[in-house]
Enzyme design. Structure first.
Site, PDB file in Angstrom:
ATOM      1  N   HIS A  89     -29.996  27.080 -78.567  1.00 16.85           N
ATOM      2  CA  HIS A  89     -29.536  27.853 -77.410  1.00 16.85           C
ATOM      3  C   HIS A  89     -30.684  28.341 -76.524  1.00 16.85           C
ATOM      4  O   HIS A  89     -30.450  28.835 -75.421  1.00 16.85           O
ATOM      5  CB  HIS A  89     -28.714  29.057 -77.914  1.00 16.85           C
ATOM      6  CG  HIS A  89     -27.897  29.725 -76.871  1.00 16.85           C
ATOM      7  ND1 HIS A  89     -28.196  30.972 -76.372  1.00 16.85           N
ATOM      8  CD2 HIS A  89     -26.784  29.326 -76.206  1.00 16.85           C
ATOM      9  CE1 HIS A  89     -27.296  31.319 -75.459  1.00 16.85           C
ATOM     10  NE2 HIS A  89     -26.438  30.341 -75.342  1.00 16.85           N
ATOM     11  N   HIS A 101     -25.639  36.241 -65.795  1.00 19.78           N
ATOM     12  CA  HIS A 101     -25.834  35.578 -67.079  1.00 19.78           C
ATOM     13  C   HIS A 101     -27.188  35.924 -67.689  1.00 19.78           C
ATOM     14  O   HIS A 101     -27.502  35.503 -68.800  1.00 19.78           O
ATOM     15  CB  HIS A 101     -25.704  34.056 -66.875  1.00 19.78           C
ATOM     16  CG  HIS A 101     -25.646  33.260 -68.134  1.00 19.78           C
ATOM     17  ND1 HIS A 101     -26.665  32.421 -68.532  1.00 19.78           N
ATOM     18  CD2 HIS A 101     -24.698  33.172 -69.091  1.00 19.78           C
ATOM     19  CE1 HIS A 101     -26.344  31.848 -69.675  1.00 19.78           C
ATOM     20  NE2 HIS A 101     -25.158  32.278 -70.041  1.00 19.78           N
ATOM     21  N   ARG A 158     -16.331  33.857 -69.767  1.00 23.88           N
ATOM     22  CA  ARG A 158     -15.092  33.218 -70.193  1.00 23.88           C
ATOM     23  C   ARG A 158     -14.797  33.435 -71.666  1.00 23.88           C
ATOM     24  O   ARG A 158     -15.648  33.254 -72.517  1.00 23.88           O
ATOM     25  CB  ARG A 158     -15.127  31.722 -69.872  1.00 23.88           C
ATOM     26  CG  ARG A 158     -13.846  31.024 -70.230  1.00 23.88           C
ATOM     27  CD  ARG A 158     -13.389  29.984 -69.264  1.00 23.88           C
ATOM     28  NE  ARG A 158     -13.539  30.266 -67.874  1.00 23.88           N
ATOM     29  CZ  ARG A 158     -14.070  29.397 -67.017  1.00 23.88           C
ATOM     30  NH1 ARG A 158     -14.537  28.260 -67.454  1.00 23.88           N
ATOM     31  NH2 ARG A 158     -14.138  29.678 -65.744  1.00 23.88           N
ATOM     32  N   TYR A 210     -27.456  31.289 -83.790  1.00 29.57           N
ATOM     33  CA  TYR A 210     -27.969  30.586 -82.614  1.00 29.57           C
ATOM     34  C   TYR A 210     -29.494  30.657 -82.627  1.00 29.57           C
ATOM     35  O   TYR A 210     -30.082  31.675 -82.986  1.00 29.57           O
ATOM     36  CB  TYR A 210     -27.480  31.237 -81.319  1.00 29.57           C
ATOM     37  CG  TYR A 210     -26.025  31.040 -80.992  1.00 29.57           C
ATOM     38  CD1 TYR A 210     -25.098  30.673 -81.961  1.00 29.57           C
ATOM     39  CD2 TYR A 210     -25.561  31.248 -79.703  1.00 29.57           C
ATOM     40  CE1 TYR A 210     -23.762  30.515 -81.648  1.00 29.57           C
ATOM     41  CE2 TYR A 210     -24.219  31.090 -79.370  1.00 29.57           C
ATOM     42  CZ  TYR A 210     -23.324  30.728 -80.356  1.00 29.57           C
ATOM     43  OH  TYR A 210     -21.997  30.570 -80.046  1.00 29.57           O
ATOM     44  N   ARG A 264     -29.576  19.858 -75.661  1.00 28.43           N
ATOM     45  CA  ARG A 264     -28.584  19.959 -76.734  1.00 28.43           C
ATOM     46  C   ARG A 264     -27.354  19.105 -76.493  1.00 28.43           C
ATOM     47  O   ARG A 264     -26.926  18.356 -77.351  1.00 28.43           O
ATOM     48  CB  ARG A 264     -28.159  21.422 -76.912  1.00 28.43           C
ATOM     49  CG  ARG A 264     -27.248  21.651 -78.098  1.00 28.43           C
ATOM     50  CD  ARG A 264     -26.708  23.064 -78.109  1.00 28.43           C
ATOM     51  NE  ARG A 264     -25.719  23.283 -77.053  1.00 28.43           N
ATOM     52  CZ  ARG A 264     -25.318  24.488 -76.639  1.00 28.43           C
ATOM     53  NH1 ARG A 264     -25.862  25.567 -77.169  1.00 28.43           N
ATOM     54  NH2 ARG A 264     -24.416  24.614 -75.694  1.00 28.43           N
ATOM     55  N   ARG A 311     -22.172  38.791 -73.218  1.00 28.10           N
ATOM     56  CA  ARG A 311     -21.306  38.777 -74.402  1.00 28.10           C
ATOM     57  C   ARG A 311     -21.926  39.673 -75.454  1.00 28.10           C
ATOM     58  O   ARG A 311     -23.137  39.748 -75.592  1.00 28.10           O
ATOM     59  CB  ARG A 311     -21.176  37.371 -75.008  1.00 28.10           C
ATOM     60  CG  ARG A 311     -20.600  36.312 -74.087  1.00 28.10           C
ATOM     61  CD  ARG A 311     -20.375  35.016 -74.862  1.00 28.10           C
ATOM     62  NE  ARG A 311     -20.236  33.857 -73.994  1.00 28.10           N
ATOM     63  CZ  ARG A 311     -19.111  33.493 -73.391  1.00 28.10           C
ATOM     64  NH1 ARG A 311     -18.025  34.231 -73.581  1.00 28.10           N
ATOM     65  NH2 ARG A 311     -19.067  32.427 -72.619  1.00 28.10           N
TER      66      ARG A 311
END
EC number: 2.7.4.1
Length: 731
Positions: free
Chosen positions: A622, A464, A434, A497, A594, A404
């Site tokens: 994160h 990822h 997504r 984050y 988390r 992303r």
């Protein structure tokens, strides 16, 4: 043997290996295959959302930050229905009856989520009422059209006529006009009209032009902080849309569609085309939630449910107050610093400050540098790294993974600059990230247009990992430099984050990354060997299980075992079982998780040596850190992977060791600060519920976020003092 067969075979060997001597000594009283020892993924995620909601309810937080958390809860629930409920409905539709590890069918999971969702919605509405009153007390007024003065209504009407009216398209519903398509997340008016002197009524749908970004959700009236929902203004100007017609009723409704669309990737000749087709499918996917206002009649609710093909009992939700309160982010972002957290400006990483302006020289001198975002600046570290690589004449090539990034990304622009400057640039773009598929498709095409080598990873595996890999021709030959992170290359999220990154010129890690990128760009696993990195899907899970078992063995030998894992989610059943066994063996286990966590702590004989906490507050946690005491030979790792089956078995992830004692001390500091948080820390109970910890009289009441901000500032000040002292000595 195919990639899938090889992957499954390796995982099977991990899971079904013979029990060790330590495992044989563990009490057989607990059947670790029993569903009672595993919490449900969806329900534990909803518990996390309750903790986010509590931040909005917590009067210790500044007022606009509380509005922010209320908005986040709305956005989270939308995504929960699109992804999780959507995925479960997909399984129900396919006739899947297989039980989850916690013993529920897909339909049972949907049913069990209904009560907590309704409770969260009720709490949301109560918080909305409270926050509106508090906002009014400080001059930020959010009211309905009917509460405006005559002059204010005139202002609102003029705004409507000039800025909204031209964008509206009423859609009638009659034999000549079938029920219109309702787009995902759209806010709509359902208007019932009739002609004078007739009894027959007609229905019309009007889409509110908010999610397209054409208009604000809340219209500012005049110069003061007075806001009216745009749908309320539209509803009170319907005479312009339906001149001479009687308006019998006007209601609001909203739909959420399933985000899970299935495409056969193996059969797709062009992955790019497949993703574009899947995006089109998503626009027309089944509806998983219909929201209506409380005053809508039963007949209209039934009509909508029938037309949208939903179960009115299960999928229709009544909303009191502001519908789609995710849009309250507009109010939360108002420029009232007195109503926000104290201004936080990320500081420069002190290790990157030096007399030598070349970042590659600095990394080579230091060996490795740990970055802590958002406490330390993203643009003076990661963006600087890419920028200098794009300009440095000695840099020969740049490789990167992209999951992303921002719409206007300097990182992407620097890659384009690098290609135009003659560097070899290769980017692995994950098209299946997504809700970011469209953005990634656009970036992939933009990169290809300037000659960058773009690939889309490995079939059936999401990429990822977060890696930037630079090959540079130094005076003593080619050297490899890298950034390995836990977060996306996104300047926006890097400010909100909590993530970690590692700059390194370690030759072994560089060699491992060469293997990784060869795998990503070819898709061939072969016999690739990694000496330091622990990639997914074939290595990390196996190594984690081995390291957990090692702590058990060392504990049995009289050495105090300790495992500390910080992750966004603990969902993988095999890791969960291994941690249960570690607790039974006497190993102390600290889990900083988390949101989703399947493990139940504090059960005598099973998990009394496990502590599970969740940190929820100013920044979104994160980062992932894995720590093992290892009999005193401590091991620290940072990773892009959560402890979830999908990450460990179906994604390309990277876990890297942090070997420098100096950097290990920074990670130790972060872990200890969070374990001792008495402000934003929630501790899980054995039934899966959470209790927020409160500071006692002799304990520090500051949040871990405040401590990490201050520590980053302190490190920078100490470095500045040393630089000044050194410069004075030179003089």
């Amino acid at each position: 043997m195919s990639l899938d067969e090889q992957k499954n075979d390796e995982q099977k060997n991990v899971i079904e290996s013979e029990p060790t001597q330590v495992e044989q000594q563990i009490s057989p009283e607990f059947d670790l295959k029993s569903s009672e020892w595993f919490l449900n993924r969806e329900l534990t995620w909803l518990e996390f959302n309750r903790r986010v909601l509590h931040e909005g309810q917590d009067s210790r937080n500044p007022l606009l930050e509380r509005v922010f958390f209320l908005s986040v809860v709305g956005s989270n629930l939308d995504e929960f229905f699109m992804k999780r409920i959507g995925g479960l409905k997909h399984l129900v539709g396919a006739g899947v009856k297989k039980l989850s590890v916690d013993g529920r069918t897909p339909q049972e999971q949907i049913d069990d989520c209904h009560i907590p969702v309704q409770d969260i919605l009720k709490q949301n509405q109560m918080l909305e009422v409270e926050l509106k009153k508090l906002l009014a007390d400080v001059g930020i007024v959010l009211i309905g059209y009917d509460q405006l003065t005559k002059e204010q209504k005139t202002f609102a009407n003029n705004f409507f006529f000039d800025n909204v009216y031209p964008l509206l398209t009423p859609q009638g519903m009659d034999p000549a006009h079938p029920f219109p398509f309702i787009s995902n997340l759209s806010l709509n008016l359902l208007v019932k009209v009739s002609y004078p002197d007739t009894e027959h009524a007609y229905l019309n749908r009007i889409k509110v032009p908010v999610d397209s970004g054409l208009t604000p959700r809340f219209i500012k009236i005049g110069q003061e902080d007075l806001y009216v929902p745009i749908e309320d203004v539209i509803a009170n100007n319907l005479d312009l849309l339906f001149p001479g017609i009687v308006i019998e009723s006007c209601d609001f409704f909203r739909v959420i569609r399933n985000a899970i669309t299935e495409r056969d990737q193996e059969q797709a000749n062009d992955l790019l085309s497949m993703i574009e087709s899947a995006l089109r499918d998503r626009k027309f996917a089944e509806i998983v939630r219909l929201e209506v206002n409380t005053n809508m009649s039963l007949s209209l609710r039934g009509m909508l449910a029938a037309q949208l093909n939903i179960d009115a009992e299960e999928d229709l939700f009544e909303v009191e107050g502001i519908m789609a309160n995710r849009h309250l982010m507009q109010i939360a972002e108002l420029d009232r610093q007195d109503l926000h957290f104290p201004l936080h400006q990320p500081v420069d990483n002190p290790q990157l400050l030096g007399e030598d302006p070349n970042i590659f020289h600095v990394i080579k001198e230091k060996g490795s540098i740990l970055l802590q975002h958002p406490y330390e600046s993203f643009d003076t570290s990661v963006e600087r790294f890419i920028k200098e690589a794009s300009l440095d004449p000695k840099v020969m090539g740049i490789k990167m993974t992209l999951y992303r990034t921002a719409k206007r990304s300097r990182v992407m622009q620097y890659l384009i600059d690098a290609a135009q400057n003659g560097k070899q640039v290769a980017v692995v773009v994950e098209l299946k990230a997504r809700f970011d598929e469209s953005a990634n498709i656009r970036w992939a095409r933009s990169l290809e247009e300037v000659g960058i080598h773009v690939t889309y990873g490995v079939v059936d595996l999401k990429t990822h990992s977060k890696v930037i890999f630079v090959v540079r021709k130094d005076f003593d030959g080619l050297h490899r430099y890298a950034h390995i992170g836990t977060g996306n290359y996104h300047a926006g999220t890097a400010r909100g984050y909590s993530d970690l990154g590692l700059f390194t010129c370690d030759s072994v890690i560089g060699s491992d990354l060469t293997e990784l990128f060869n795998y990503l760009t070819t898709g061939y696993t072969g016999t690739r060997k990694y000496k330091k990195l622990l990639p997914c899907p074939n290595i990390l899970k196996k190594k984690l299980l081995e390291k957990i078992a090692r702590e058990c063995r060392l504990q049995a030998e009289g050495q105090e075992g300790l495992i500390q894992l910080k992750t966004n989610a603990l969902e993988d059943k095999d890791i969960t079982r291994a941690l249960y066994k570690a607790s039974q063996a006497g190993v102390h286990v600290d889990l900083i998780v988390r949101d989703t966590c399947r493990l139940r702590p504090g059960i005598p004989g099973l998990s009394e040596n496990v502590r599970v906490i969740s940190i929820v507050g100013r920044f979104l946690e994160h980062s992932r850190i894995f720590y093992f005491r290892n009999g005193g030979k401590e091991e620290y790792f940072i990773s892009s992977a959560d402890l979830m089956k999908r990450n460990l078995e179906s994604r390309v992830e990277i876990c890297t060791p942090v070997e420098s004692p100096r950097l290990q001390a920074l990670l130790r500091e972060m872990i200890d600060i969070q374990l001792n948080d008495r402000h934003n820390c929630w501790e899980m109970q054995s039934d899966g519920s959470y209790v927020q910890l409160q500071a006692q009289q002799d304990e520090d009441a500051h949040s871990s976020f405040e401590h990490l901000i201050k520590n980053a500032e302190k490190r920078l000040k100490m470095t500045h003092r040393m630089v000044v002292k050194k410069s004075k000595k030179k003089k």
